[in-house]
Write an enzyme that holds these catalytic residues in place. Structure first.
Site, mmCIF file in Angstrom:
data_model
loop_
_atom_site.group_PDB
_atom_site.id
_atom_site.type_symbol
_atom_site.label_atom_id
_atom_site.label_comp_id
_atom_site.label_asym_id
_atom_site.label_seq_id
_atom_site.Cartn_x
_atom_site.Cartn_y
_atom_site.Cartn_z
ATOM 1 N N LYS A 112 0.929 -0.836 0.223
ATOM 2 C CA LYS A 112 0.107 0.348 0.270
ATOM 3 C C LYS A 112 0.751 0.969 0.353
ATOM 4 O O LYS A 112 0.364 2.711 -0.517
ATOM 5 C CB LYS A 112 -1.412 0.250 1.178
HETATM 6 C C1 LIG Z 1 -4.132 -4.624 1.284
HETATM 7 C C2 LIG Z 1 -3.376 -6.086 0.886
HETATM 8 C C3 LIG Z 1 -4.316 -7.197 0.766
HETATM 9 C C4 LIG Z 1 -5.059 -6.644 -0.544
HETATM 10 O O1 LIG Z 1 -5.546 -5.976 -1.419
HETATM 11 P P1 LIG Z 1 -6.517 -4.828 -1.891
HETATM 12 O O2 LIG Z 1 -6.420 -4.157 -3.013
HETATM 13 O O3 LIG Z 1 -7.274 -4.432 -1.021
HETATM 14 O O4 LIG Z 1 -7.536 -6.275 -2.756
HETATM 15 C C5 LIG Z 1 -3.679 -7.931 0.228
HETATM 16 N N1 LIG Z 1 -2.281 -7.857 0.867
HETATM 17 C C6 LIG Z 1 -2.143 -7.313 1.935
HETATM 18 C C7 LIG Z 1 -0.651 -7.660 2.152
HETATM 19 C C8 LIG Z 1 -2.546 -6.147 1.949
HETATM 20 O O5 LIG Z 1 -1.937 -5.240 2.668
#
Ligand SMILES: *Cc1c(COP(=O)(O)O)cnc(C)c1O
Length: 496
Positions: A112
């Protein structure tokens, strides 16, 4: 140029990109989309020669057209230069013969970061010359919270409040959040799970009472969740960056289609892959990997979305989600941009927890997506077997993806398939050590990290190890009913 404006998936509104970034979510409850994505004409040959930052500037210019070239250049440089521990930003590595796109080299070791380093820059730029201040309110299942706090720390005229489900994030994730520095940040636990937290945030955004209270101080609410286009758009870039790295490695020829396998929760990551495809990247299939909360697997394979099911706590907690907000955007495009249909489905979801899409939409889904899921035991076994095979240590989320890929290996149509790795194994050290069959009882989180370092030969991210000596700043725990009051009080204090 009508179709360059953004509007809600449910029909209302006409906004420029800057306005959409500031608003986050539409008043009718829908998410902002624009109709011109497929009309973008990129010079792929030229684009795929650029480094990450230059590629980002080029792509943003298409999608965020009311930002000037200078503004975008500044945003991109502030977001990425010197903040990631890889020059590639999102390096493509080989785990045996599997190409893995590592998205976790940012300041908080979460994928993120890629988006949340950029969103504050886009938001500050959009605020320039306006009188409002912004309070960011975000619900997190673990990783978003820290990445958002870090991205927004001490941003001018912006405050941030993060809610996380009490007892449902890992120790390290909790520490990362409650030790966050910055005068403009608030972190609070709520009693409930992630969906409760997210629903609370959505209610707050639609509360006339909260709006009136904040209006007095010229404060507007906005979101750092992946419903914000400023969050989504930066994620498009790494799909192109992955393709460039495949080209450079000689793994594909220019124009050859590839698959991407994406460990999925709120559907933001995989949606960005779909946007990349609409913009012209040669993408064959998108593979949606789910854990035991496999509402998306069922939906993509049957066309019926049904959230009426038990909620499982898993060892891939960032994917423990039963309502994937960003799916609404995909439905908008795949239904032939039919806002009325989308609004109807979302109404069914809100009222009955369930909806079913029409046959045409089902067909389109089937031609583009594959999906499967796995449970905790399979996730652990996957971590172990990949390590045994090639010495690569993956985190549980990435391992869900790897397991799903093995299940679906006969349906990849012989295309090169890239697995997106969404977290550093150091964020889930205990579960990873357990999976590898290593004792971790009696060791604290930091001793676990050192042990994993010996096994993986990958350095512990500095930001994680530093938590060892940092003071905890936030201890609040509240009920979902108290969220509104909490945010208003915090906004007044932070943004006075
Ligand atoms: C947020 C996250 C996801 C999911 O991603 P999305 O964009 O919400 O589908 C998967 N793995 C990790 C480690 C995350 O932090």
């Amino acid at each position: 140029m009508e179709n360059r404006y953004y509007h809600s998936t449910r029909g209302s509104g006409k906004l420029s990109p800057k306005e959409a970034v500031l608003r986050g979510i539409a008043d009718d409850g829908g998410l902002y989309v624009w109709d011109g994505l497929e009309d973008v004409r990129l010079d792929l040959d030229a684009l795929l020669k650029l480094d990450y930052q230059e590629m980002a500037k080029r792509l943003f210019a298409e999608v965020l057209w009311d930002y000037s070239e200078e503004e975008l250049a500044r945003c991109v440089d502030l977001a990425y230069t010197g903040k990631f521990d890889s020059e590639q930003i999102t390096p493509l590595v080989m785990a045996g013969d599997l190409p893995v796109l590592e998205l976790f080299h940012g300041p908080t070791s979460a994928f993120k970061d890629v988006a949340l380093c950029m969103l504050p820059q886009l938001m500050s730029t959009a605020l320039n010359g306006r009188k409002e201040k912004v309070m960011i309110v975000t619900a997190t299942s673990g990783d978003t919270g820290k990445a958002a706090l870090s991205g927004f720390q001490d941003a001018e005229n912006i405050g941030i409040t993060v809610f996380y489900p009490y007892g449902k994030v890992s120790d390290i994730q909790r520490l990362q959040m409650v030790c966050q520095q910055g005068e403009n940040v608030r972190v609070c636990a709520i009693r409930g799970n992630f969906d409760d937290a997210q629903s609370g945030v959505k209610r707050l955004f639609h509360s006339a009472q909260a709006k009136a209270a904040l209006d007095e101080d010229r404060i507007v609410l906005s979101s750092a969740n992946s419903i914000n286009i400023g969050r989504l758009v930066p994620q498009i870039v790494y799909y192109f960056a992955a393709y460039r790295q495949l080209l450079e490695a000689g793994a594909v020829q220019m124009g050859e289609e590839v698959n991407f396998c994406v460990p999925t929760g709120n559907f933001g990551n995989v949606l960005a892959g779909y946007y990349a495809k609409l913009m012209g990247l040669p993408v064959h299939r998108l593979i949606v990997a789910a854990n035991e909360n496999n509402v998306l697997e069922d939906f993509l394979n049957t066309g019926v979305y049904d959230r009426n099911r038990p909620f499982h706590q898993t060892i891939s907690p960032s994917m423990d989600i039963l309502i994937s907000s960003n799916l609404e955007r995909m439905l908008y495009y795949l239904s032939g941009k039919d806002s009325v249909k989308v609004a109807g489905w979302m109404k069914d979801l809100a009222e009955q927890g369930r909806y079913e899409v029409d046959a045409q939409t089902k067909e389109k889904i089937a031609s583009l997506f594959l999906s499967a899921s796995c449970d905790n035991a399979q996730t652990s076994a996957q971590i172990r077997s990949v390590y045994a095979r090639c010495g690569y240590v993956m985190d549980p989320h990435t391992a869900v993806g790897a397991h799903v890929l093995e299940q679906l290996k006969d349906r990849l149509d012989g295309k090169v398939t890239v697995l997106l790795s969404t977290a550093s194994p150091y964020k889930f050290t205990r579960d990873v050590l357990k999976a590898l069959g290593e004792a971790q009882e009696g060791l604290d989180d930091f001793a676990c990290m050192r042990k994993l370092e010996q096994l993986s030969k990958q350095q512990i991210p500095a930001g994680l190890y530093a938590l060892k000596d940092m003071p905890e700043r936030f201890a609040d725990v509240i009920s979902c009913e108290e969220m509104e009051e909490y945010v208003i009080a915090g906004a007044r204090e932070i943004l006075k």
